[in-house]
Design a protein around this motif. Structure first.
Motif, mmCIF file in Angstrom:
data_model
loop_
_atom_site.group_PDB
_atom_site.id
_atom_site.type_symbol
_atom_site.label_atom_id
_atom_site.label_comp_id
_atom_site.label_asym_id
_atom_site.label_seq_id
_atom_site.Cartn_x
_atom_site.Cartn_y
_atom_site.Cartn_z
ATOM 1 N N ASP A 1 -12.522 -1.827 -1.024
ATOM 2 C CA ASP A 1 -12.199 -0.431 -0.712
ATOM 3 C C ASP A 1 -10.805 -0.272 -0.102
ATOM 4 O OD1 ASP A 1 -12.857 -1.728 1.659
ATOM 5 O OD2 ASP A 1 -13.671 0.090 2.576
ATOM 6 N N ASP A 2 -10.083 -1.377 0.072
ATOM 7 C CA ASP A 2 -8.768 -1.326 0.720
ATOM 8 C C ASP A 2 -7.695 -2.032 -0.115
ATOM 9 O OD1 ASP A 2 -7.227 -0.445 2.869
ATOM 10 O OD2 ASP A 2 -7.340 -2.393 3.862
ATOM 11 N N ARG A 3 -7.937 -2.183 -1.416
ATOM 12 C CA ARG A 3 -6.992 -2.914 -2.272
ATOM 13 C C ARG A 3 -5.886 -2.003 -2.792
ATOM 14 N NH1 ARG A 3 -11.416 -6.088 -5.767
ATOM 15 N NH2 ARG A 3 -12.009 -7.534 -4.131
ATOM 16 N N PRO A 4 -4.635 -2.424 -2.634
ATOM 17 C CA PRO A 4 -3.545 -1.668 -3.249
ATOM 18 C C PRO A 4 -3.420 -2.022 -4.727
ATOM 19 C CG PRO A 4 -2.671 -3.520 -2.033
ATOM 20 C CD PRO A 4 -4.161 -3.524 -1.809
ATOM 21 N N VAL A 5 -2.638 -1.252 -5.440
ATOM 22 C CA VAL A 5 -2.368 -1.513 -6.855
ATOM 23 C C VAL A 5 -1.243 -2.544 -6.940
ATOM 24 C CG1 VAL A 5 -1.552 -0.486 -9.010
ATOM 25 C CG2 VAL A 5 -3.061 0.807 -7.501
ATOM 26 N N VAL A 6 -1.368 -3.491 -7.853
ATOM 27 C CA VAL A 6 -0.309 -4.473 -8.087
ATOM 28 C C VAL A 6 0.617 -3.921 -9.160
ATOM 29 C CG1 VAL A 6 0.229 -6.837 -8.770
ATOM 30 C CG2 VAL A 6 -1.860 -6.367 -7.489
ATOM 31 N N TRP A 7 1.923 -3.939 -8.879
ATOM 32 C CA TRP A 7 2.924 -3.414 -9.805
ATOM 33 C C TRP A 7 3.865 -4.517 -10.261
ATOM 34 C CZ3 TRP A 7 2.143 1.407 -11.405
ATOM 35 C CH2 TRP A 7 1.459 2.302 -10.581
ATOM 36 N N ASP A 8 4.311 -4.422 -11.507
ATOM 37 C CA ASP A 8 5.380 -5.272 -12.034
ATOM 38 C C ASP A 8 6.578 -4.384 -12.331
ATOM 39 O OD1 ASP A 8 3.775 -7.494 -11.902
ATOM 40 O OD2 ASP A 8 3.304 -7.539 -14.045
ATOM 41 N N LEU A 9 7.761 -4.839 -11.968
ATOM 42 C CA LEU A 9 8.994 -4.102 -12.228
ATOM 43 C C LEU A 9 9.607 -4.641 -13.515
ATOM 44 C CD1 LEU A 9 8.394 -3.951 -9.134
ATOM 45 C CD2 LEU A 9 10.829 -3.929 -8.770
ATOM 46 N N ASP A 10 10.011 -3.756 -14.410
ATOM 47 C CA ASP A 10 10.625 -4.183 -15.669
ATOM 48 C C ASP A 10 12.124 -4.371 -15.430
ATOM 49 O OD1 ASP A 10 11.390 -4.765 -18.206
ATOM 50 O OD2 ASP A 10 10.653 -2.916 -19.115
ATOM 51 N N MET A 11 12.491 -5.550 -14.944
ATOM 52 C CA MET A 11 13.880 -5.819 -14.573
ATOM 53 C C MET A 11 14.777 -6.076 -15.783
ATOM 54 S SD MET A 11 13.240 -8.002 -11.072
ATOM 55 C CE MET A 11 14.902 -8.564 -11.014
ATOM 56 N N THR A 12 14.195 -6.052 -16.993
ATOM 57 C CA THR A 12 15.027 -6.198 -18.187
ATOM 58 C C THR A 12 15.718 -4.874 -18.532
ATOM 59 O OG1 THR A 12 13.178 -5.643 -19.659
ATOM 60 C CG2 THR A 12 13.524 -7.981 -19.123
ATOM 61 N N LYS B 1 0.851 -1.180 0.000
ATOM 62 C CA LYS B 1 0.000 0.000 0.000
ATOM 63 C C LYS B 1 0.894 1.239 0.000
ATOM 64 C CE LYS B 1 -3.773 -2.127 2.506
ATOM 65 N NZ LYS B 1 -4.647 -2.051 3.666
ATOM 66 N N VAL B 2 0.349 2.355 -0.414
ATOM 67 C CA VAL B 2 1.096 3.610 -0.403
ATOM 68 C C VAL B 2 1.552 3.925 1.017
ATOM 69 C CG1 VAL B 2 0.918 6.103 -0.784
ATOM 70 C CG2 VAL B 2 0.021 4.524 -2.480
ATOM 71 N N ALA B 3 0.717 3.642 2.000
ATOM 72 C CA ALA B 3 1.089 3.887 3.401
ATOM 73 C C ALA B 3 2.301 3.039 3.811
ATOM 74 C CB ALA B 3 -0.089 3.588 4.319
ATOM 75 N N THR B 4 2.381 1.816 3.307
ATOM 76 C CA THR B 4 3.533 0.952 3.605
ATOM 77 C C THR B 4 4.788 1.513 2.957
ATOM 78 O OG1 THR B 4 2.068 -0.963 3.692
ATOM 79 C CG2 THR B 4 4.426 -1.394 3.429
ATOM 80 N N ILE B 5 4.675 1.972 1.724
ATOM 81 C CA ILE B 5 5.826 2.574 1.045
ATOM 82 C C ILE B 5 6.258 3.835 1.782
ATOM 83 C CG2 ILE B 5 6.653 3.611 -1.104
ATOM 84 C CD1 ILE B 5 4.681 1.796 -2.594
ATOM 85 N N ASP C 1 -0.817 -7.979 -12.314
ATOM 86 C CA ASP C 1 -2.019 -8.806 -12.264
ATOM 87 C C ASP C 1 -2.854 -8.415 -11.049
ATOM 88 O OD1 ASP C 1 -3.931 -10.768 -12.369
ATOM 89 O OD2 ASP C 1 -2.555 -12.432 -11.965
ATOM 90 N N GLN C 2 -3.896 -7.639 -11.273
ATOM 91 C CA GLN C 2 -4.720 -7.123 -10.175
ATOM 92 C C GLN C 2 -5.512 -8.222 -9.466
ATOM 93 O OE1 GLN C 2 -4.209 -3.902 -9.270
ATOM 94 N NE2 GLN C 2 -2.769 -3.876 -10.971
ATOM 95 N N SER C 3 -5.598 -9.415 -10.058
ATOM 96 C CA SER C 3 -6.325 -10.502 -9.399
ATOM 97 C C SER C 3 -5.579 -11.010 -8.157
ATOM 98 C CB SER C 3 -6.550 -11.660 -10.374
ATOM 99 O OG SER C 3 -5.323 -12.287 -10.698
ATOM 100 N N LEU C 4 -4.320 -10.605 -7.987
ATOM 101 C CA LEU C 4 -3.555 -11.022 -6.798
ATOM 102 C C LEU C 4 -4.107 -10.405 -5.512
ATOM 103 C CD1 LEU C 4 0.089 -10.727 -8.181
ATOM 104 C CD2 LEU C 4 -1.190 -12.822 -7.714
ATOM 105 N N VAL C 5 -4.883 -9.328 -5.631
ATOM 106 C CA VAL C 5 -5.400 -8.655 -4.438
ATOM 107 C C VAL C 5 -6.914 -8.793 -4.279
ATOM 108 C CG1 VAL C 5 -3.519 -7.006 -4.226
ATOM 109 C CG2 VAL C 5 -5.465 -6.456 -5.680
ATOM 110 N N THR C 6 -7.527 -9.699 -5.023
ATOM 111 C CA THR C 6 -8.982 -9.858 -4.918
ATOM 112 C C THR C 6 -9.410 -10.413 -3.566
ATOM 113 O OG1 THR C 6 -8.843 -12.013 -5.998
ATOM 114 C CG2 THR C 6 -9.363 -10.103 -7.393
ATOM 115 N N HIS C 7 -8.470 -11.002 -2.817
ATOM 116 C CA HIS C 7 -8.811 -11.515 -1.491
ATOM 117 C C HIS C 7 -8.946 -10.390 -0.466
ATOM 118 C CE1 HIS C 7 -4.440 -11.093 -1.365
ATOM 119 N NE2 HIS C 7 -4.552 -11.043 -0.043
ATOM 120 N N LEU C 8 -8.530 -9.175 -0.816
ATOM 121 C CA LEU C 8 -8.637 -8.027 0.082
ATOM 122 C C LEU C 8 -9.944 -7.279 -0.178
ATOM 123 C CD1 LEU C 8 -4.979 -6.712 -0.304
ATOM 124 C CD2 LEU C 8 -5.925 -8.056 1.578
ATOM 125 N N ARG C 9 -10.402 -6.546 0.836
ATOM 126 C CA ARG C 9 -11.622 -5.755 0.681
ATOM 127 C C ARG C 9 -11.480 -4.802 -0.498
ATOM 128 N NH1 ARG C 9 -11.476 -3.368 6.068
ATOM 129 N NH2 ARG C 9 -11.587 -1.476 4.849
#
Length: 143
Positions: free
Chosen positions: A125-136, A83-87, A115-123
């Motif tokens: 109204d409280d879901r963070p955004v899922v990010w992928d890092l382009d490590m290439t 979450k932004v608060a965690t960052i 893949d936003q489906s990784l956070v579907t288990h969370l409420r």
């Protein structure tokens, strides 16, 4: 009386609770760190090293936010959803600085929506955004 408060005598047999790891075998190049609810989760050293040493970002703010994201990503840089608060807590930056950094890194292509489906288990109204890092991408590529 709590077991830590009791005064023990030499020779007393004591059972001390030990932390329970979630897995005996961890993926390569990962370290276990405390997660939610007392569980342990692996942290990708590969993603963190890329973020610190090789990511094509110039701003120190972007580097610290990217490292905070990399701590939550897998070895391929996918599926980071702090979450932004965690960052904010990890980087000691303000909310506006974190959001500005995420926006600039998304615009430059260093991170993208995952893949936003990784956070579907969370409420919802409280879901963070899922990010992928382009490590290439690396600094050597010119961005």
């Amino acid at each position: 009386m709590h077991w830590r408060e009791r005064r023990y005598q030499p020779g007393d047999r004591v059972a001390v609770p030990t932390p329970r790891p979630c897995s005996i075998l961890l993926p390569p190049l990962t370290l276990p760190v405390p997660g939610r609810c007392g569980t342990w989760r692996p942290v990708s050293i590969t993603a963190v090293v890329w973020a610190q040493d090789h990511a094509p970002v110039d701003s120190s703010t972007d580097v610290t936010v990217l490292v905070a994201l990399a701590r939550s990503a897998d070895d391929k840089g996918r599926g980071a959803y702090p979450k932004v608060a965690t960052i904010m807590k990890r980087t000691r930056l303000s909310e506006s600085s974190v959001r500005r950094s995420l926006r600039s890194m998304k615009k430059s292509g260093v991170i993208s929506f995952g893949d936003q489906s990784l956070v579907t288990h969370l409420r919802a109204d409280d879901r963070p955004v899922v990010w992928d890092l382009d490590m290439t991408r690396t600094q050597d590529d010119g961005g």
